[in-house]
Design an enzyme around this catalytic site. Structure first.
Site, PDB file in Angstrom:
ATOM      1  N   HIS A 124      19.424   9.914 -44.255  1.00  0.00           N
ATOM      2  CA  HIS A 124      18.953  10.242 -42.905  1.00  0.00           C
ATOM      3  C   HIS A 124      20.001   9.813 -41.899  1.00  0.00           C
ATOM      4  O   HIS A 124      20.540   8.714 -41.978  1.00  0.00           O
ATOM      5  CB  HIS A 124      17.620   9.546 -42.613  1.00  0.00           C
ATOM      6  CG  HIS A 124      16.906  10.148 -41.448  1.00  0.00           C
ATOM      7  ND1 HIS A 124      15.948  11.132 -41.575  1.00  0.00           N
ATOM      8  CD2 HIS A 124      17.035   9.938 -40.116  1.00  0.00           C
ATOM      9  CE1 HIS A 124      15.512  11.480 -40.384  1.00  0.00           C
ATOM     10  NE2 HIS A 124      16.166  10.767 -39.481  1.00  0.00           N
TER      11      HIS A 124
ATOM     12  N   ASP B  74       4.928  10.226 -35.630  1.00  0.00           N
ATOM     13  CA  ASP B  74       6.352  10.397 -35.328  1.00  0.00           C
ATOM     14  C   ASP B  74       6.614  11.788 -34.785  1.00  0.00           C
ATOM     15  O   ASP B  74       7.379  11.962 -33.836  1.00  0.00           O
ATOM     16  CB  ASP B  74       7.218  10.161 -36.566  1.00  0.00           C
ATOM     17  CG  ASP B  74       8.678  10.463 -36.247  1.00  0.00           C
ATOM     18  OD1 ASP B  74       9.222   9.798 -35.350  1.00  0.00           O
ATOM     19  OD2 ASP B  74       9.256  11.382 -36.842  1.00  0.00           O
TER      20      ASP B  74
ATOM     21  N   ARG C  99       9.527  12.089 -26.803  1.00  0.00           N
ATOM     22  CA  ARG C  99      10.740  11.341 -26.424  1.00  0.00           C
ATOM     23  C   ARG C  99      11.880  12.291 -26.088  1.00  0.00           C
ATOM     24  O   ARG C  99      12.698  12.020 -25.217  1.00  0.00           O
ATOM     25  CB  ARG C  99      11.152  10.412 -27.579  1.00  0.00           C
ATOM     26  CG  ARG C  99      10.229   9.218 -27.756  1.00  0.00           C
ATOM     27  CD  ARG C  99      10.454   8.552 -29.100  1.00  0.00           C
ATOM     28  NE  ARG C  99      11.821   8.136 -29.277  1.00  0.00           N
ATOM     29  CZ  ARG C  99      12.491   8.208 -30.444  1.00  0.00           C
ATOM     30  NH1 ARG C  99      11.895   8.641 -31.528  1.00  0.00           N
ATOM     31  NH2 ARG C  99      13.721   7.821 -30.515  1.00  0.00           N
TER      32      ARG C  99
ATOM     33  N   SER D 142      10.861   5.435 -35.881  1.00  0.00           N
ATOM     34  CA  SER D 142      10.738   6.886 -36.125  1.00  0.00           C
ATOM     35  C   SER D 142      11.340   7.235 -37.481  1.00  0.00           C
ATOM     36  O   SER D 142      10.706   7.909 -38.306  1.00  0.00           O
ATOM     37  CB  SER D 142      11.476   7.636 -35.000  1.00  0.00           C
ATOM     38  OG  SER D 142      11.815   8.937 -35.388  1.00  0.00           O
TER      39      SER D 142
ATOM     40  N   LYS E  56       8.801   7.696 -41.145  1.00  0.00           N
ATOM     41  CA  LYS E  56       8.658   8.899 -41.982  1.00  0.00           C
ATOM     42  C   LYS E  56       9.332   8.722 -43.332  1.00  0.00           C
ATOM     43  O   LYS E  56       8.884   9.275 -44.332  1.00  0.00           O
ATOM     44  CB  LYS E  56       9.094  10.164 -41.258  1.00  0.00           C
ATOM     45  CG  LYS E  56      10.480  10.195 -40.725  1.00  0.00           C
ATOM     46  CD  LYS E  56      10.688  11.468 -39.895  1.00  0.00           C
ATOM     47  CE  LYS E  56      11.994  11.385 -39.142  1.00  0.00           C
ATOM     48  NZ  LYS E  56      11.841  11.065 -37.750  1.00  0.00           N
TER      49      LYS E  56
HETATM   50  N1  URA Z   1      16.286  10.565 -35.896  1.00  0.00           N
HETATM   51  C1  URA Z   1      14.963  10.347 -36.027  1.00  0.00           C
HETATM   52  O1  URA Z   1      14.360  10.765 -37.010  1.00  0.00           O
HETATM   53  N2  URA Z   1      14.339   9.688 -35.062  1.00  0.00           N
HETATM   54  C2  URA Z   1      14.963   9.216 -33.968  1.00  0.00           C
HETATM   55  O2  URA Z   1      14.335   8.608 -33.146  1.00  0.00           O
HETATM   56  C3  URA Z   1      16.348   9.438 -33.840  1.00  0.00           C
HETATM   57  C4  URA Z   1      16.992  10.121 -34.827  1.00  0.00           C
END
Ligand code: URA
Length: 433
Positions: free
Chosen positions: A82, A161, A168, A183, A187
């Site tokens: 990620h 999220d 956001r 966030s 997930k």
């Molecule tokens: N990627 C995410 O999944 N969440 C964030 O807040 C920023 C980048």
């Protein structure tokens, strides 16, 4: 408990309790707490921050806001990656098929664009027919058969999220360490992977502008993941300069295809190889050096691009577009941006480049906005290059000619040309294990 009191407590700089955080997240997901109160809390968190206990509580509340997935039917070690978000950051499209072609399973849930940064799901949707919403049985079957599937976050996975992310994105509350950490990890913990490699971006195009902040974010997420029983590792990678030459959805997919074919830009290829090697390493496929060799050979022997093609076919996409990327529709309008003076590109504001692409239609200004998949920027010159006055710096693409002026202005304002040649820092700056 009153929502108002929780917002006020955070606004005044006090730490929230686990119960208060759960109350807020549960209430927001159920619809009892409206967007405007959630926006206010996000802004209070943005200004006042959260300690490690609060961030962990928020992460777990986000994870528990929906289904916690069971991937036990997937055969083999499952690894995920990620990114914290960057400009021109199409690494998932390259690293995921590479590691899948080498026998590691990638059951990936990806996000959409956020602020000035792009999202893997939007990029994949630029491929004709590609489906990012699969039922869980189809998803698992594809991972078992092809080694990889990439889908959007389903409505039932960490819905808190999903709601906060979209909120956001349009309320200037993205670049907050506790909100980013919770966030991402909320997930990731709701998915059922064994290993997670985080790509924590640092610099002008990322949400964390300094290496120190990025390392802090990386350590926080690695700790949260380890506490939840995951094998974790994070690389801190440069985002002062956009990755590669393409910014914008289909433009980036085409660059990812070139990279999987071994013809990618040097910087982008280097970051992809580092991330893919570390994913394999974490999954137990040998030393880092051995993993690097395997990664390079999967690109040179064609297995990586074949795996990507197989995934596209399995998810309903038109694989002909992968074999012949010129089939991707091109934008109706384009404009070359020329250098106003001679000199070295000393630095760029990568966020400004991301916003320029967004102004062209590559991203969203409101939650409801539709993406213009062929919109974006192809850079001709990057930081460190010498340019002559009048030389082309980049070409802007859009379906709406009216967007060109403001995007061009933003691009020029974000490019700093001086007589001094800059010293470039390494692309991979650190590793947190
Ligand atoms: N990627 C995410 O999944 N969440 C964030 O807040 C920023 C980048």
């Amino acid at each position: 408990m009153r929502t108002y009191d929780i917002i006020k407590k955070k606004r005044d700089g006090y730490a929230l309790t686990n119960e208060e955080i759960r109350f807020f997240i549960d209430g927001y997901v159920k619809g009892d707490i409206p967007d405007y109160q959630a926006s206010a809390l996000c802004m209070a968190i943005f200004y006042k921050g959260m300690n490690v206990d609060e961030t962990t509580a928020l992460t777990l509340a986000i994870r528990d806001s929906g289904d916690v997935l069971d991937f036990s039917k997937i055969r083999g070690v499952r690894v995920d990656k990620h990114s914290t978000g960057g400009v021109g950051d199409k690494t998932s499209l390259v690293v995921a098929p590479i590691v899948a072609s080498l026998g590691v399973k990638v059951a990936k849930m990806s996000g959409r664009g956020l602020g000035h940064t792009g999202g893997t799901v939007d990029k994949l949707e630029s491929i004709e027919g590609f489906k990012v919403d699969l039922d869980s049985k189809t998803f698992i079957d594809i991972v078992n058969k092809v080694g990889i599937a990439i889908v959007g976050q389903s409505a039932s996975l960490a819905p808190a999220d999903k709601m906060l992310y979209a909120l956001r994105d349009v309320t200037a509350t993205v670049d907050s360490m506790p909100l980013i950490a919770s966030s991402i990890m909320g997930k990731k913990l709701a998915a059922d992977d064994d290993c997670i490699v985080l790509d924590v971006k640092t610099g002008s195009g990322s949400f964390m502008k300094t290496v120190q902040e990025s390392k802090q974010l990386a350590s926080l997420m690695v700790d949260i993941g380890k506490k939840a029983g995951k094998k974790m590792l994070a690389l801190i990678t440069d985002m002062d300069i956009p990755l590669g030459y393409a910014i914008g959805n289909s433009l980036e997919v085409k660059e990812a295809i070139a990279t999987l074919n071994g013809n990618g830009p040097r910087d982008f290829t280097e970051v992809c190889v580092a991330l893919a090697s570390n994913m394999l390493y974490l999954a137990g496929h040998g030393s880092e050096e051995e993993c690097r060799k395997k990664v390079l050979s999967s690109i040179s022997d064609g297995t990586a691009i074949k795996t990507f093609e197989n995934m596209v076919t399995a998810q309903g996409g038109n694989a002909k577009w992968i074999q012949n990327p010129e089939l991707f529709p091109t934008a109706k309008f384009s404009r070359e941006v020329k250098a106003e003076k001679s000199g070295y590109i000393n630095r760029v504001d990568a966020e400004g480049y991301g916003i320029s692409a967004l102004l062209l239609g590559a991203g969203r200004n409101t939650k409801e906005d539709k993406i213009d998949y062929s919109a974006g920027i192809i850079l001709s010159k990057k930081t460190g290059d010498y340019v002559k006055e009048g030389e082309v710096l980049a070409t802007l693409y859009t379906s709406d000619a009216q967007k060109l002026d403001s995007a061009e202005r933003r691009f020029i304002e974000s490019t700093f040309i001086t007589e001094q040649k800059p010293i470039l820092r390494p692309l991979v700056l650190d590793k947190v294990e």
